[in-house]
Design an enzyme around this catalytic site. Structure first.
Site, PDB file in Angstrom:
ATOM      1  N   ASP A 109     -25.575 -33.996 -15.334  1.00 51.58           N
ATOM      2  CA  ASP A 109     -26.336 -32.859 -14.785  1.00 51.58           C
ATOM      3  C   ASP A 109     -25.550 -32.195 -13.662  1.00 51.58           C
ATOM      4  O   ASP A 109     -25.850 -32.402 -12.499  1.00 51.58           O
ATOM      5  CB  ASP A 109     -27.684 -33.367 -14.295  1.00 51.58           C
ATOM      6  CG  ASP A 109     -28.640 -32.252 -13.911  1.00 51.58           C
ATOM      7  OD1 ASP A 109     -28.415 -31.093 -14.312  1.00 51.58           O
ATOM      8  OD2 ASP A 109     -29.614 -32.530 -13.188  1.00 51.58           O
ATOM      9  N   GLU A 163     -28.503 -23.997  -9.055  1.00 54.10           N
ATOM     10  CA  GLU A 163     -29.577 -24.291 -10.005  1.00 54.10           C
ATOM     11  C   GLU A 163     -30.544 -25.349  -9.469  1.00 54.10           C
ATOM     12  O   GLU A 163     -31.754 -25.303  -9.757  1.00 54.10           O
ATOM     13  CB  GLU A 163     -28.978 -24.767 -11.335  1.00 54.10           C
ATOM     14  CG  GLU A 163     -29.985 -24.897 -12.468  1.00 54.10           C
ATOM     15  CD  GLU A 163     -30.675 -26.251 -12.552  1.00 54.10           C
ATOM     16  OE1 GLU A 163     -31.686 -26.357 -13.263  1.00 54.10           O
ATOM     17  OE2 GLU A 163     -30.205 -27.205 -11.881  1.00 54.10           O
ATOM     18  N   GLU A 164     -30.023 -26.293  -8.696  1.00 56.26           N
ATOM     19  CA  GLU A 164     -30.870 -27.393  -8.232  1.00 56.26           C
ATOM     20  C   GLU A 164     -31.817 -26.995  -7.101  1.00 56.26           C
ATOM     21  O   GLU A 164     -32.695 -27.774  -6.734  1.00 56.26           O
ATOM     22  CB  GLU A 164     -29.992 -28.574  -7.778  1.00 56.26           C
ATOM     23  CG  GLU A 164     -29.124 -29.190  -8.866  1.00 56.26           C
ATOM     24  CD  GLU A 164     -29.923 -29.964  -9.903  1.00 56.26           C
ATOM     25  OE1 GLU A 164     -31.173 -29.986  -9.801  1.00 56.26           O
ATOM     26  OE2 GLU A 164     -29.308 -30.532 -10.815  1.00 56.26           O
TER      27      GLU A 164
END
Length: 331
Positions: free
Chosen positions: A89, A120-121
């Site tokens: 990830d 994105e996180e």
């Protein structure tokens, strides 16, 4: 040809938590420039940028994110697994996409783009910025750990802040105050009694009580309490919002936060298909084409101290991405 495991290990060796991605961005950009890609760095915020690499355009974009969650975990290869922060990830996925892109170009297929975003996180500011780029692709293959299955869809999300209010007083004289914690403790267990929406493909709406803040000292009647909820949505959010408002009634104040809708994705014959429960950047990349979601590794080990991806699965992902691109371009 690109050794995807070695490339993934190089990426994993670069710390790139959200907000500090530039080392990974520079590494990927330099590598792609050296191999003849047309590379554009799109500034997202000071010192942070997305990487867009293109050839002819008009075809398929392979995309994932370069940021990770903390803490940093250095790469290590143990038996048949590559461990480290971002192994599944999503730096391992980025390496597989780069290797597939190189292979496609070497075979003469240049209708492929690569898009690697930051953030994105935590808030997906990279994807929001990337959707302002002049994308030309007809298809978007987004990468998240799906256990090498094509996702038929993914759940959406809805954040909810719940606040209760009281009146502060000295704890020796509780009759002079009113606790904000007590109504919160009465309300939260009732969430389990509510029947939330279901979907035949995506399953049940789920709920997490993720954060609770209340009080200041043990000798003070608490005047404020708040809890943050996260719903994983399978359908329209309005029934959930209505149920939350009815649940809170006059006991609590409700503030609805960020919302990402549930999604349905394109699939390809010959690949195993299954829904996923998490969200991705796909809803924010609408200009990049009809979406698909696929990646090696399991979300069950992402964000953990044992994050890893199987070496065989990582190598197979290169073949899978290449096959997807050929299939989509022929459709």
């Amino acid at each position: 040809m690109t050794d995807v495991v070695a490339l993934a290990a190089e990426l994993l060796a670069i710390e790139s938590q959200t907000g500090n991605e530039q080392g990974a961005v520079d590494f990927v950009a330099r590598r792609l420039v050296a191999r003849g890609w047309n590379v554009e760095l799109q500034e997202v915020s000071r010192g942070r940028a997305n990487v867009w690499a293109s050839r002819r355009g008009g075809g398929v974009t392979l995309s994932t994110h370069l940021d990770t969650v903390p803490p940093y975990l250095p790469p290590r290869l143990e038996q048949d697994r590559l461990y480290g922060r971002g192994a599944c990830d999503a730096k391992g996925i980025a390496a597989a996409m780069i290797a597939a892109g190189d292979r496609l170009v070497a075979s003469g297929e240049e209708r492929v783009d690569l898009l690697f975003v930051v953030g994105e996180e935590k808030g997906s500011d990279g994807a929001r910025a990337a959707n302002r780029l002049p994308a030309t692709s007809r298809w978007l293959i987004n990468g998240e750990p799906t256990e090498s299955k094509l996702a038929s869809g993914c759940k959406g999300s809805l954040r909810v802040m719940v606040r209760t209010r009281g009146r502060a007083a000295h704890s020796a004289y509780p009759h002079l105050g009113r606790s904000a914690i007590e109504p919160m403790l009465e309300l939260l267990p009732r969430l389990k009694e509510i029947r939330w929406p279901e979907d035949p493909t995506l399953g049940e709406t789920t709920l997490n009580i993720g954060v609770i803040h209340a009080g200041t000292e043990a000798n003070v009647i608490p005047a404020h309490a708040e809890a943050e909820l996260m719903f994983r949505l399978v359908a329209d959010p309005e029934p959930v919002r209505n149920a939350v408002n009815e649940w809170a009634g006059e006991q609590a104040e409700i503030e609805f936060g960020s919302f990402i809708p549930a999604q349905r994705f394109h699939t390809i014959e010959g690949f195993e298909v299954a829904p996923v429960a998490y969200t991705s950047d796909i809803p924010l990349l609408g200009r990049w084409g009809t979406p698909l979601l696929f990646g090696p590794g399991s979300i069950h080990v992402a964000h953990t101290t044992e994050e890893h991806v199987a070496v065989a699965e990582l190598r197979a992902a290169v073949d899978a991405y290449e096959r997807m691109v050929h299939t989509l371009l022929a459709s």
